[in-house]
Write a protein that holds these residues in place. Structure first.
Motif, mmCIF file in Angstrom:
data_model
loop_
_atom_site.group_PDB
_atom_site.id
_atom_site.type_symbol
_atom_site.label_atom_id
_atom_site.label_comp_id
_atom_site.label_asym_id
_atom_site.label_seq_id
_atom_site.Cartn_x
_atom_site.Cartn_y
_atom_site.Cartn_z
ATOM 1 N N ASP A 80 111.712 -27.422 28.216
ATOM 2 C CA ASP A 80 111.228 -28.792 28.098
ATOM 3 C C ASP A 80 109.863 -28.983 28.748
ATOM 4 N N VAL A 81 109.546 -28.178 29.762
ATOM 5 C CA VAL A 81 108.273 -28.352 30.471
ATOM 6 C C VAL A 81 107.070 -28.080 29.578
ATOM 7 N N PRO A 82 106.976 -26.901 28.925
ATOM 8 C CA PRO A 82 105.776 -26.632 28.127
ATOM 9 C C PRO A 82 105.899 -27.188 26.725
ATOM 10 N N GLN A 83 105.805 -28.503 26.570
ATOM 11 C CA GLN A 83 106.032 -29.114 25.269
ATOM 12 C C GLN A 83 105.066 -28.582 24.211
ATOM 13 N N GLN A 84 103.816 -28.317 24.613
ATOM 14 C CA GLN A 84 102.870 -27.828 23.627
ATOM 15 C C GLN A 84 103.268 -26.443 23.134
ATOM 16 N N TRP A 85 103.884 -25.636 24.025
ATOM 17 C CA TRP A 85 104.329 -24.309 23.616
ATOM 18 C C TRP A 85 105.569 -24.397 22.733
ATOM 19 N N MET A 86 106.548 -25.242 23.142
ATOM 20 C CA MET A 86 107.778 -25.316 22.371
ATOM 21 C C MET A 86 107.509 -25.917 21.007
ATOM 22 N N GLY A 87 106.653 -26.938 20.956
ATOM 23 C CA GLY A 87 106.300 -27.511 19.666
ATOM 24 C C GLY A 87 105.635 -26.488 18.773
ATOM 25 N N LYS A 88 104.782 -25.673 19.364
ATOM 26 C CA LYS A 88 104.126 -24.617 18.603
ATOM 27 C C LYS A 88 105.143 -23.609 18.107
ATOM 28 N N TRP A 89 106.146 -23.297 18.932
ATOM 29 C CA TRP A 89 107.134 -22.290 18.524
ATOM 30 C C TRP A 89 108.009 -22.791 17.388
ATOM 31 N N ILE A 90 108.347 -24.067 17.385
ATOM 32 C CA ILE A 90 109.121 -24.616 16.272
ATOM 33 C C ILE A 90 108.355 -24.459 14.961
ATOM 34 N N GLU A 91 107.067 -24.657 15.029
ATOM 35 C CA GLU A 91 106.233 -24.437 13.845
ATOM 36 C C GLU A 91 106.245 -22.966 13.448
ATOM 37 N N GLU A 93 108.661 -20.801 13.937
ATOM 38 C CA GLU A 93 109.944 -20.501 13.308
ATOM 39 C C GLU A 93 109.956 -20.902 11.840
ATOM 40 N N SER A 94 109.317 -22.025 11.542
ATOM 41 C CA SER A 94 109.342 -22.538 10.165
ATOM 42 C C SER A 94 108.497 -21.687 9.221
ATOM 43 N N ARG A 95 107.540 -20.928 9.743
ATOM 44 C CA ARG A 95 106.650 -20.133 8.891
ATOM 45 C C ARG A 95 106.943 -18.641 8.916
ATOM 46 N N VAL A 127 120.397 -31.578 22.292
ATOM 47 C CA VAL A 127 121.329 -30.957 21.347
ATOM 48 C C VAL A 127 120.882 -31.228 19.918
ATOM 49 N N GLN A 128 120.460 -32.462 19.643
ATOM 50 C CA GLN A 128 120.012 -32.814 18.303
ATOM 51 C C GLN A 128 118.787 -32.003 17.893
ATOM 52 N N VAL A 129 117.866 -31.827 18.829
ATOM 53 C CA VAL A 129 116.688 -31.002 18.543
ATOM 54 C C VAL A 129 117.110 -29.589 18.180
ATOM 55 N N ARG A 130 118.066 -29.048 18.928
ATOM 56 C CA ARG A 130 118.530 -27.683 18.649
ATOM 57 C C ARG A 130 119.196 -27.591 17.291
ATOM 58 N N MET A 131 119.995 -28.580 16.935
ATOM 59 C CA MET A 131 120.648 -28.556 15.638
ATOM 60 C C MET A 131 119.624 -28.674 14.502
ATOM 61 N N GLU A 132 118.592 -29.486 14.719
ATOM 62 C CA GLU A 132 117.536 -29.628 13.711
ATOM 63 C C GLU A 132 116.809 -28.311 13.511
ATOM 64 N N ARG A 133 116.578 -27.574 14.587
ATOM 65 C CA ARG A 133 115.880 -26.287 14.473
ATOM 66 C C ARG A 133 116.651 -25.315 13.584
ATOM 67 N N GLN A 134 117.965 -25.431 13.561
ATOM 68 C CA GLN A 134 118.778 -24.496 12.792
ATOM 69 C C GLN A 134 118.594 -24.645 11.290
ATOM 70 N N ARG A 135 117.976 -25.742 10.865
ATOM 71 C CA ARG A 135 117.748 -25.937 9.431
ATOM 72 C C ARG A 135 116.862 -24.847 8.846
ATOM 73 N N VAL A 136 116.079 -24.186 9.700
ATOM 74 C CA VAL A 136 115.188 -23.148 9.206
ATOM 75 C C VAL A 136 115.969 -22.032 8.522
ATOM 76 N N LEU A 137 117.238 -21.842 8.923
ATOM 77 C CA LEU A 137 118.061 -20.785 8.332
ATOM 78 C C LEU A 137 118.652 -21.197 6.987
ATOM 79 N N GLY A 138 118.587 -22.493 6.673
ATOM 80 C CA GLY A 138 119.157 -22.950 5.411
ATOM 81 C C GLY A 138 118.127 -23.382 4.398
ATOM 82 N N ASP A 139 116.850 -23.294 4.763
ATOM 83 C CA ASP A 139 115.788 -23.681 3.837
ATOM 84 C C ASP A 139 115.679 -22.687 2.690
#
Length: 262
Positions: A80-91, A93-95, A127-139
C-alpha cells in the motif's frame, strides 16, 4: 504519498496493539520480554516505526499471532505504501504475456480466494482490489502464469481450516487451466535453503521484461535488465527443484483433504 503511508502504518500498529492486549501484556511487559525499550513498542503501535524482521519474529512468538502480523506488514503496508509502484504493476499485469511468480509465504494474490484474501488483509477495500486484479486471468488473451511456491505455504493456516480447504480446492482447479502452471517445491529440495522474498517477473511481446520485488518494508518495480535477468535465473533455480504440474495438483488436492479433517 506521506499521509497514506502514515495511515497504513497506524492501522498495522493497531493490529499489533490488539494482539498484545489479547494476550494480557502491557507495552512495558512486551518490551521487557523482547529486550527493547517501551518507547520503541509505543512507536510500533502508533505507526511511527516498523520493527526489524528479527524483532517482529520474536514479537509474534510472544503474542501468538502465528505469522499474521508479518503477513499483514508485507501484504498491506508494503503493497500500500508505494502506490505509484503498485499502480504501475497492475498495468504491467494487464499487458504481460508471461508472469513468473515466486511466493515463499502465501498463495499468489492472483490465485487467492476471497475468504483467504480477507483473512490476510482484513480490509474489504483491499480485498476488492485483489479480486479485481484476478480478472487479468479471465480476459480474452490472459498471460501465461507460472507460480512456484514452497509446500509449507499450502500447510500454513490463513483463516480457518475451511478457508484453507476451499483455497486448496480453488488452487487445484485453476492450476488445471492451460495457461496456469502451479509448481510446489518439497521441503527437502535443495532450493529450499536458498529461498528469497517474493517476486514476479513479467514478459511482454518483443522480449522486454520487468519485475516486482516485495519485502517487509518495500515493494518496487525493477526495470534494469541485469537485475531482471538475475531474478529470472533465481526463479528457474527454484523451479528446477519443484514438482511437475500434475504432481503439484495431486499434492494440493491431498492437502485439501487434510484441511477438511483439521
Amino acid at each position: 504519498m506521506a499521509p497514506k503511508r502514515h495511515s497504513t502504518l497506524q492501522f498495522w500498529g493497531r493490529e499489533l496493539a490488539t494482539a498484545r492486549e489479547r494476550c494480557g501484556l502491557s507495552q512495558d511487559a512486551l518490551a521487557q520480554r523482547m529486550y527493547v525499550s517501551p518507547s520503541l513498542v509505543a512507536m510500533w503501535e502508533t505507526g511511527r516505526r516498523t520493527p526489524k524482521a528479527e524483532d517482529l519474529t520474536r514479537c509474534e512468538e510472544i503474542v501468538g499471532s502465528n505469522g499474521y502480523l508479518s503477513r499483514l506488514l508485507s501484504e498491506l503496508v508494503s503493497r500500500d505504501v508505494p502506490q505509484q509502484w503498485m499502480g504501475k504493476w497492475i498495468e504491467v499485469e494487464s499487458r504481460a504475456t508471461t508472469l513468473l511468480s515466486f511466493q515463499p509465504t502465501v498463495i499468489d494474490g492472483l490465485l487467492q480466494t476471497e475468504d483467504y484474501a480477507r483473512a490476510m488483509l482484513e480490509d474489504d477495500d483491499l480485498v476488492q482490489v485483489r479480486m479485481e486484479r484476478q480478472r487479468v486471468l479471465g480476459d480474452g488473451e490472459p498471460p501465461m502464469l507460472v507460480v512456484v511456491l514452497p509446500e509449507y505455504v499450502l500447510r500454513q493456516q490463513v483463516g480457518t481450516a475451511t478457508v484453507m480447504r476451499e483455497q486448496m480446492l480453488h488452487l487445484a482447479e485453476i492450476a488445471r487451466q492451460p495457461r496456469v502452471v502451479v509448481q510446489v517445491v518439497p521441503p527437502d529440495a535443495s532450493a529450499s535453503a536458498k529461498f528469497t522474498g517474493p517476486f514476479v517477473v513479467a514478459s511482454f511481446d518483443g522480449g522486454n521484461e520487468v519485475a516486482y520485488v516485495d519485502n517487509q518494508l518495500r515493494g518496487e518495480v525493477v526495470e534494469r535488465p541485469d537485475d531482471v535477468a538475475q531474478l529470472r535465473q533465481v526463479f528457474e533455480l527454484f523451479r528446477s527443484d519443484a514438482l511437475s504440474k500434475r504432481q503439484s495438483i495431486e499434492l494440493i488436492e491431498k492437502v485439501a483433504d487434510q484441511w477438511a479433517t483439521s
